[in-house]
Design a protein around this motif. Structure first.
Motif, PDB file in Angstrom:
ATOM      1  N   GLY B  60       0.826  -1.209   0.000  1.00  0.00           N
ATOM      2  CA  GLY B  60       0.000   0.000   0.000  1.00  0.00           C
ATOM      3  C   GLY B  60       0.856   1.252   0.000  1.00  0.00           C
ATOM      4  O   GLY B  60       0.632   2.189  -0.771  1.00  0.00           O
ATOM      5  N   LEU B  63       2.513   1.742  -3.334  1.00  0.00           N
ATOM      6  CA  LEU B  63       1.553   2.152  -4.371  1.00  0.00           C
ATOM      7  C   LEU B  63       1.183   3.626  -4.203  1.00  0.00           C
ATOM      8  O   LEU B  63       1.128   4.378  -5.179  1.00  0.00           O
ATOM      9  CB  LEU B  63       0.305   1.279  -4.307  1.00  0.00           C
ATOM     10  CG  LEU B  63      -0.613   1.429  -5.510  1.00  0.00           C
ATOM     11  CD1 LEU B  63       0.097   0.976  -6.766  1.00  0.00           C
ATOM     12  CD2 LEU B  63      -1.888   0.644  -5.328  1.00  0.00           C
ATOM     13  N   ILE B  64       0.949   4.038  -2.957  1.00  0.00           N
ATOM     14  CA  ILE B  64       0.633   5.454  -2.719  1.00  0.00           C
ATOM     15  C   ILE B  64       1.785   6.314  -3.210  1.00  0.00           C
ATOM     16  O   ILE B  64       1.589   7.332  -3.861  1.00  0.00           O
ATOM     17  CB  ILE B  64       0.379   5.714  -1.221  1.00  0.00           C
ATOM     18  CG1 ILE B  64      -0.907   5.036  -0.774  1.00  0.00           C
ATOM     19  CG2 ILE B  64       0.263   7.209  -0.951  1.00  0.00           C
ATOM     20  CD1 ILE B  64      -1.183   5.164   0.697  1.00  0.00           C
ATOM     21  N   HIS B  75       0.563   5.934   7.408  1.00  0.00           N
ATOM     22  CA  HIS B  75       0.126   4.594   7.037  1.00  0.00           C
ATOM     23  C   HIS B  75      -0.060   3.708   8.272  1.00  0.00           C
ATOM     24  O   HIS B  75      -0.978   2.907   8.332  1.00  0.00           O
ATOM     25  CB  HIS B  75       1.135   3.964   6.083  1.00  0.00           C
ATOM     26  CG  HIS B  75       0.518   3.036   5.106  1.00  0.00           C
ATOM     27  ND1 HIS B  75      -0.485   3.416   4.256  1.00  0.00           N
ATOM     28  CD2 HIS B  75       0.752   1.728   4.834  1.00  0.00           C
ATOM     29  CE1 HIS B  75      -0.839   2.388   3.507  1.00  0.00           C
ATOM     30  NE2 HIS B  75      -0.106   1.349   3.848  1.00  0.00           N
ATOM     31  N   THR B 245      -6.806   4.943  -5.308  1.00  0.00           N
ATOM     32  CA  THR B 245      -5.559   4.358  -4.827  1.00  0.00           C
ATOM     33  C   THR B 245      -5.396   4.571  -3.326  1.00  0.00           C
ATOM     34  O   THR B 245      -5.112   3.628  -2.583  1.00  0.00           O
ATOM     35  CB  THR B 245      -4.362   4.990  -5.547  1.00  0.00           C
ATOM     36  OG1 THR B 245      -4.558   4.868  -6.938  1.00  0.00           O
ATOM     37  CG2 THR B 245      -3.079   4.316  -5.146  1.00  0.00           C
ATOM     38  N   CYS B 249      -5.364   1.620  -0.527  1.00  0.00           N
ATOM     39  CA  CYS B 249      -4.183   1.341   0.279  1.00  0.00           C
ATOM     40  C   CYS B 249      -4.478   1.523   1.766  1.00  0.00           C
ATOM     41  O   CYS B 249      -4.000   0.752   2.597  1.00  0.00           O
ATOM     42  CB  CYS B 249      -3.030   2.226  -0.152  1.00  0.00           C
ATOM     43  SG  CYS B 249      -2.535   1.885  -1.838  1.00  0.00           S
ATOM     44  N   VAL B 290       5.947  -1.828  -6.224  1.00  0.00           N
ATOM     45  CA  VAL B 290       4.892  -2.521  -5.475  1.00  0.00           C
ATOM     46  C   VAL B 290       5.175  -4.016  -5.370  1.00  0.00           C
ATOM     47  O   VAL B 290       5.043  -4.619  -4.297  1.00  0.00           O
ATOM     48  CB  VAL B 290       3.521  -2.276  -6.121  1.00  0.00           C
ATOM     49  CG1 VAL B 290       2.439  -3.006  -5.354  1.00  0.00           C
ATOM     50  CG2 VAL B 290       3.219  -0.791  -6.156  1.00  0.00           C
TER      51      VAL B 290
END
Lengths: 237, 346
Positions: B60, B63-64, B75, B245, B249, B290
């Motif tokens: 996640g 990807l962010i 996160h 997205t 995530c 990722v």
């Protein structure tokens, strides 16, 4: 009128590049935009494509769509494909995925397949490269892929920025030939180019842009006879 | 002819094995197996459970970063939110199941909990994007990485202190999701929860992988991460993709927290360790990679498990950090490298 750009002012942040620029393109027309480096050719194309926000002015597409109010992705979905100088390919995707992304806005599966067959007919070299990662291809192949990807959305107007940049003379010719074929297919093209000689040979009409202002416009054949164009761009004294 | 093609096939495999990614995978598995043979197979099980959780978090995060260029330091707080939500959703279930002993409810209630936690994470992520990142992006993209970093730091402080203010400092934990007997795997008594959560996590990783690889939405997300302007040019709504997205995530991080509530009781700073670990992974494997993050989850988990077993519990975060620093000295872009060389390049 297919595209009508009325008195637009545009630029990046506080830096204004285009001053009161107006151009128009009819359906099926092949129009070129010539001018020195930094004159604002790319900025004009980016503004029409919605990548750069314009400060004021109006852009009309098909006499009814207000491009100056639309966002970049909406403009692309209206049928305007922009092929940038940097190409903006998805470099870690395969050629096939890139082409599929080009048709991402199309729902109809048959149309997608038709477009794929069309662009592979246009660029047979891409056929053997469908599974190659696009970032690993040569500059010429990447340019072909960018044009092919732009054609995947069945556009009515193609904005092409410096397709001959960084290409060998032979490939440049091939790119110009491709654009000629697309014109015959009924697509309208606005081409920004430094290769003035070749551009004026194949286009119908042209605009000369200098320091962000349109200084000359006319039929390409007339432009190539113009004293200013001859002196500044064609190197004929 | 046949012989020749066989040889070239072998050569191809050998070349494939020499890439840093597969080399890392092979070395990790080898070390895990050797350590397990030496000290017992619990090392293997622990690495898998922890690795799956870290992989979900780190994927996640990566990807962010690759889609939005946001270094998300909040996160871990989504992990915390996941544990918190699942605690308050699951607690009433415990009461009911203890009274009625309904077997269907016993087996289903944790799944409902996981779903709720994910949903809350998704909604929170969506809110974060629309309320904070989007206005910032509209205003200016100058110094974007720094500004968004500070923004996530602020969100993190708010969430931690919000938890503190409303729910207090208590450890809010449960004993287990499924009150079943432990199961013996490879001579290790493993709790039922661990096994189910491990299987579920691996499923989540695989589904996520397939989603990114072959769905239309997943491909659009990858397109935005590779070239934002290109994505606009082909007609992808970049704003929508970024919202999706971040929501996705954050949902994954919350799910990770929900999965591990039985190991990590909810308290305000429970997200700290998962956050640091997932940053270790993302930096180690290459920013914004990722697939690498999924592998890295297991690598860093192995580092930690080995450190805890052979050196001591307190060194759990220190030794891996040193090892990662050493690796980065040799390979500054991370083991798998990445298209993003420096954080400020993008």
């Amino acid at each position: 009128m297919l595209l009508e750009v009325n008195n637009i002012n545009s630029g990046y942040g506080f830096l204004q590049v285009l001053w009161d620029v107006s151009i128009n393109i009819d359906t099926g027309e092949y129009v070129c935009l010539i001018g020195p480096n930094g004159a604002g050719k790319s900025t004009l194309l980016k503004t029409i494509a919605g990548i750069v926000r314009l400060k004021n002015g109006r852009i009309l597409f098909n006499d009814k769509e207000h491009l100056h109010l639309a966002k970049g992705h909406e403009i692309s979905r209206m049928g305007i494909s922009y092929i940038s100088e940097e190409l903006n390919l998805f470099r870690r995707m395969t050629v096939e995925e890139n082409l599929a992304m080009g048709a991402v806005a199309i729902k109809d599966k048959k149309e997608k397949e038709k477009n794929l067959a069309f662009v592979l007919g246009l660029f047979p070299q891409l056929k053997n490269r469908l599974t190659q990662i696009s970032g690993t291809m040569s500059g010429g192949e990447q340019k072909m892929l960018a044009i092919a990807r732009g054609m995947m959305s069945s556009p009515t107007l193609l904005l092409v920025d410096e397709p001959s940049l960084g290409l060998a003379p032979q490939l440049t010719t091939a790119v110009f030939d491709t654009l000629d074929i697309l014109i015959k297919e009924g697509v309208s093209i606005l081409l920004a180019e430094q290769n003035v000689h070749r551009t004026l040979q194949s286009t119908h009409r042209g605009y000369v842009i200098e320091s962000g202002k349109i200084v000359l416009e006319g039929k390409s054949s007339e432009l190539s006879e113009n004293e200013h164009v001859k002196k500044a761009y064609l190197g004929i004294v | 002819m046949n012989h020749l093609s066989e040889r070239s096939l072998f050569r191809k495999m050998a070349i494939k094995l020499k890439t840093p990614g597969s080399l890392t995978v092979v070395i990790t598995i080898a070390v895990a197996v050797l350590a397990s043979l030496y000290s017992g197979s619990y090392i293997f099980i622990n690495t898998l459970v922890m690795g799956a959780m870290l992989a979900i978090m780190a994927m996640g995060l990566a990807l962010i970063f690759s889609v939005m260029s946001v270094p998300n330091f909040a996160h871990g707080e989504f992990f915390m939110v996941g544990t918190l939500v699942s605690y308050y959703v699951f607690k009433p279930f415990i009461k009911i199941t203890q009274q009625t002993g309904n077997p269907v409810l016993i087996s289903l209630s944790p799944l409902i909990t996981f779903f709720t936690a994910t949903a809350v994470g998704v909604i929170l992520g969506m809110f974060l994007e629309i309320a904070l990142f989007r206005p910032l992006r509209r205003r200016s993209r100058e110094q974007w990485v720094m500004n968004s970093f500070l923004l996530t730091l602020g969100v993190s402080v708010m969430l931690v202190n919000g938890h503190l203010l409303i729910f207090g400092t208590d450890f809010k934990g449960i004993i287990n999701y499924w009150p079943y007997e432990t199961i013996k795997i490879l001579e290790v008594q493993t709790s039922f929860d661990r096994i189910v959560v491990l299987i579920l996590s691996l499923c989540v990783i695989l589904i996520f992988w397939a989603f990114m690889k072959s769905s239309k939405l997943g491909r659009s997300i990858r397109a935005v991460s590779q070239d934002e302007t290109g994505a606009i040019m082909v007609g992808i709504n970049v704003d929508a993709i970024q919202t999706i997205t971040l929501a996705l995530c954050c949902g994954l991080a919350a799910l990770s927290g929900a999965f591990l509530l039985f190991m990590y009781p909810s308290h305000p700073s429970v997200g700290m360790a998962p956050l640091y670990n997932s940053w270790f992974i993302v930096i180690l494997m290459g920013m914004g990679n990722v697939g690498g993050a999924a592998i890295g989850g297991f690598v860093v988990a192995l580092f930690q498990v080995l450190t805890t077993v052979y050196i001591g519990e307190g060194w759990g975060l220190i030794i891996p950090a040193i090892a990662i620093a050493a690796i980065l000295v040799i390979k500054p872009v991370g083991i798998l490298g990445s298209p993003i060389r420096g954080i400020l390049d993008k």
